[in-house]
Design an enzyme around this catalytic site. Sequence first.
Site, PDB file in Angstrom:
ATOM      1  CE  LYS A 247      -3.216   2.928   0.430  1.00  0.00           C
ATOM      2  NZ  LYS A 247      -4.111   3.306  -0.657  1.00  0.00           N
ATOM      3  CB  CYS A 303      -3.597   8.812   1.141  1.00  0.00           C
ATOM      4  SG  CYS A 303      -5.079   8.237   1.963  1.00  0.00           S
TER       5      CYS A 303
HETATM    6  P1  NAD Z   1     -11.216   9.252   8.360  1.00  0.00           P
HETATM    7  O1  NAD Z   1     -10.493  10.173   9.263  1.00  0.00           O
HETATM    8  O2  NAD Z   1     -12.154   9.782   7.346  1.00  0.00           O
HETATM    9  O3  NAD Z   1     -12.046   8.217   9.242  1.00  0.00           O
HETATM   10  C1  NAD Z   1     -11.531   7.567  10.346  1.00  0.00           C
HETATM   11  C2  NAD Z   1     -12.645   7.420  11.373  1.00  0.00           C
HETATM   12  O4  NAD Z   1     -12.187   6.561  12.427  1.00  0.00           O
HETATM   13  C3  NAD Z   1     -13.059   8.721  12.048  1.00  0.00           C
HETATM   14  O5  NAD Z   1     -14.435   8.938  11.836  1.00  0.00           O
HETATM   15  C4  NAD Z   1     -12.736   8.507  13.530  1.00  0.00           C
HETATM   16  O6  NAD Z   1     -13.682   9.104  14.386  1.00  0.00           O
HETATM   17  C5  NAD Z   1     -12.803   7.001  13.634  1.00  0.00           C
HETATM   18  N1  NAD Z   1     -12.067   6.435  14.766  1.00  0.00           N
HETATM   19  C6  NAD Z   1     -10.799   6.659  15.145  1.00  0.00           C
HETATM   20  N2  NAD Z   1     -10.486   5.902  16.210  1.00  0.00           N
HETATM   21  C7  NAD Z   1     -11.584   5.195  16.523  1.00  0.00           C
HETATM   22  C8  NAD Z   1     -11.884   4.223  17.520  1.00  0.00           C
HETATM   23  N3  NAD Z   1     -10.966   3.813  18.385  1.00  0.00           N
HETATM   24  N4  NAD Z   1     -13.123   3.699  17.548  1.00  0.00           N
HETATM   25  C9  NAD Z   1     -14.050   4.085  16.658  1.00  0.00           C
HETATM   26  N5  NAD Z   1     -13.822   4.978  15.681  1.00  0.00           N
HETATM   27  C10 NAD Z   1     -12.599   5.528  15.616  1.00  0.00           C
HETATM   28  O7  NAD Z   1     -10.095   8.363   7.673  1.00  0.00           O
HETATM   29  P2  NAD Z   1     -10.125   7.714   6.203  1.00  0.00           P
HETATM   30  O8  NAD Z   1      -9.789   8.715   5.182  1.00  0.00           O
HETATM   31  O9  NAD Z   1     -11.341   6.876   6.057  1.00  0.00           O
HETATM   32  O10 NAD Z   1      -8.849   6.751   6.311  1.00  0.00           O
HETATM   33  C11 NAD Z   1      -8.863   5.595   7.121  1.00  0.00           C
HETATM   34  C12 NAD Z   1      -7.635   4.769   6.807  1.00  0.00           C
HETATM   35  O11 NAD Z   1      -7.692   4.329   5.444  1.00  0.00           O
HETATM   36  C13 NAD Z   1      -6.318   5.519   6.937  1.00  0.00           C
HETATM   37  O12 NAD Z   1      -5.352   4.620   7.424  1.00  0.00           O
HETATM   38  C14 NAD Z   1      -5.990   5.910   5.526  1.00  0.00           C
HETATM   39  O13 NAD Z   1      -4.601   6.043   5.321  1.00  0.00           O
HETATM   40  C15 NAD Z   1      -6.514   4.730   4.747  1.00  0.00           C
HETATM   41  N6  NAD Z   1      -6.883   5.028   3.354  1.00  0.00           N
HETATM   42  C16 NAD Z   1      -7.542   6.185   3.067  1.00  0.00           C
HETATM   43  C17 NAD Z   1      -7.929   6.439   1.753  1.00  0.00           C
HETATM   44  C18 NAD Z   1      -8.630   7.706   1.405  1.00  0.00           C
HETATM   45  O14 NAD Z   1      -8.731   8.002   0.218  1.00  0.00           O
HETATM   46  N7  NAD Z   1      -9.143   8.471   2.351  1.00  0.00           N
HETATM   47  C19 NAD Z   1      -7.652   5.502   0.747  1.00  0.00           C
HETATM   48  C20 NAD Z   1      -7.022   4.325   1.083  1.00  0.00           C
HETATM   49  C21 NAD Z   1      -6.638   4.100   2.405  1.00  0.00           C
END
Ligand code: NAD
Length: 520
Positions: A247, A303
């Site tokens: 990734k 990201c």
């Molecule tokens: P985001 O910040 O939009 O969402 C994360 C959510 O997790 C938040 O709503 C937060 O409140 C919740 N959270 C955190 N700790 C928690 C806990 N202990 N219990 C319950 N909820 C909790 O993040 P995202 O953009 O969805 O990214 C998530 C992961 O996916 C990251 O590691 C990111 O690198 C990866 N990722 C993101 C993308 C993208 O385009 N955004 C693409 C591929 C991978």
Amino acid sequence: PSDVRKICVIGAGYVGGPTAAVIALHNPKVGVEVLDRDQRRIERWNSAHLPIHEPGLDKIVRLTRDGAIVNDSGKRATDSNEPVPEAGNVSRRGPNLFFTCDTQVSISTADMIFLAVNTPTKTSGVGAGRATNMRALDGAVQDVALYAKPGTIIVEKSTVPCGTAQRIRNTLDALRPVVPFEVLSNPEFLSEGTAVKNLMRPDRVIIGSSGSPAGKLAADALASLYTAWIPSSQILQINAWSSELSKLVANAMLAQRISSINSISAICEATGADVEEIAKSIGLDTRIGPQFLKAGLGFGGSCFRKDIASLTYLAECLGLEEVAHYWSQVNSINVTQRNRFARKVLRRFDENLSGKKVTLMGFAFKKNTSDARESPAVDVIRTLLEDQPSEIAIFDPYCIEEEMLQEISAAAHGTGDTSTVKIYTDPYEACINSNAILVMTDCDQFKNSPLQRICSRTTSVPDSLSGYPSPAPKPQEDDYLGTSFANYMLAPQPDCVENCPDCRSKARGPVMTEPVEWAR
Ligand code: NAD
């Protein structure tokens, strides 16, 4: 799959929400629950106005969350509140997608738990600026250790440093000794703005496991959820370290192409070569390909920068200084590119924005998303604010005002007066009396807009500020940024009213009635 009846996805964000919805869509017999600590976010997922904008997502969430009547092929037949038609091939489906804040119930009833929480870069402590902040992930793992039933399969969906599966195993071993848990790595490759499309038709699904017989069984259970709609030939089972690193490498390679072409754009501007022509010339080479070769403001979003930082930190920790330096340059060029653009704007006004209004069209980090995290617009605004313009006007079709202002205040932290920033819901209003209009994203709405009309509403400034060709080339689908359009800086055309038939007609009517779809 027979043994996975209920899934819990921890993290109702840009990844957790859409991923859960698409898994639920294709596995109608599996209950999919999305768990988040953020009550407001969960409320919005349960409402008619989802917290994130992704084309096609509303429909899938409505179908899986609210239930619906479907025909034999699984297609929606009518809305759930309409009476069931007489035809025998129609049945009621779902609901099988749920959003909740109830950590204990959600985790304790799950057969499989996806960790889709945020993993930003550390801002303090050891490795600050490069290492991954594991606080959210560790917190979620603690909850899993506390409540999960024995045998629950844990899946890393978040992007994590290499070795995280082992870290999770260690935590579980310490807190729940003797209880068996398998930890899988299943990184997500979706792009915001095309998340649904990417999830529906991914190029590949990567599943990393410990490789033990139990690990392979767990990987098979996860794979069987995906084979509901993805051919098994596209599902790759590998070891967890490779999966985690894949990734980071995928994002580093994609970002590297953007920084490479942007570094060339600087040479082009100094020499008179045309970066669009270069991109086309080299992109036609099948070994290079045309994707991610649009020069522009550089990459944004939550990201690319952080994943390259994480890769850099890994290399550093392994004593591979040259490797770390090589990848860190991708981020450096990206910063340079944004600064170059902002400086170009300032130079145009002799480094004095006093009494000037600058309009930004687009605030999100790219088109078709409401996500403004690490948006190039924020950096550009911060630089402009230092020269105290009379107004920074912003229009974005999807971003929420409150979130935009928060991003700007956080970025400006005391270096500029943010009271001059105004958010508009009408693009034409945003442009009135503007001295410069910066088109920050390649939103289709901007491309379809009659730019000359916008120009006619601005104060007169001669000659174009743009070093880039006009009209804007068509953006490539799936391109992470589609940035060629982003570098447009439209100078108002003083002779527009005279020469432009649109403007002449406008002289007889209000400009704002233009029937362009400025979707919200
Ligand atoms: P985001 O910040 O939009 O969402 C994360 C959510 O997790 C938040 O709503 C937060 O409140 C919740 N959270 C955190 N700790 C928690 C806990 N202990 N219990 C319950 N909820 C909790 O993040 P995202 O953009 O969805 O990214 C998530 C992961 O996916 C990251 O590691 C990111 O690198 C990866 N990722 C993101 C993308 C993208 O385009 N955004 C693409 C591929 C991978």
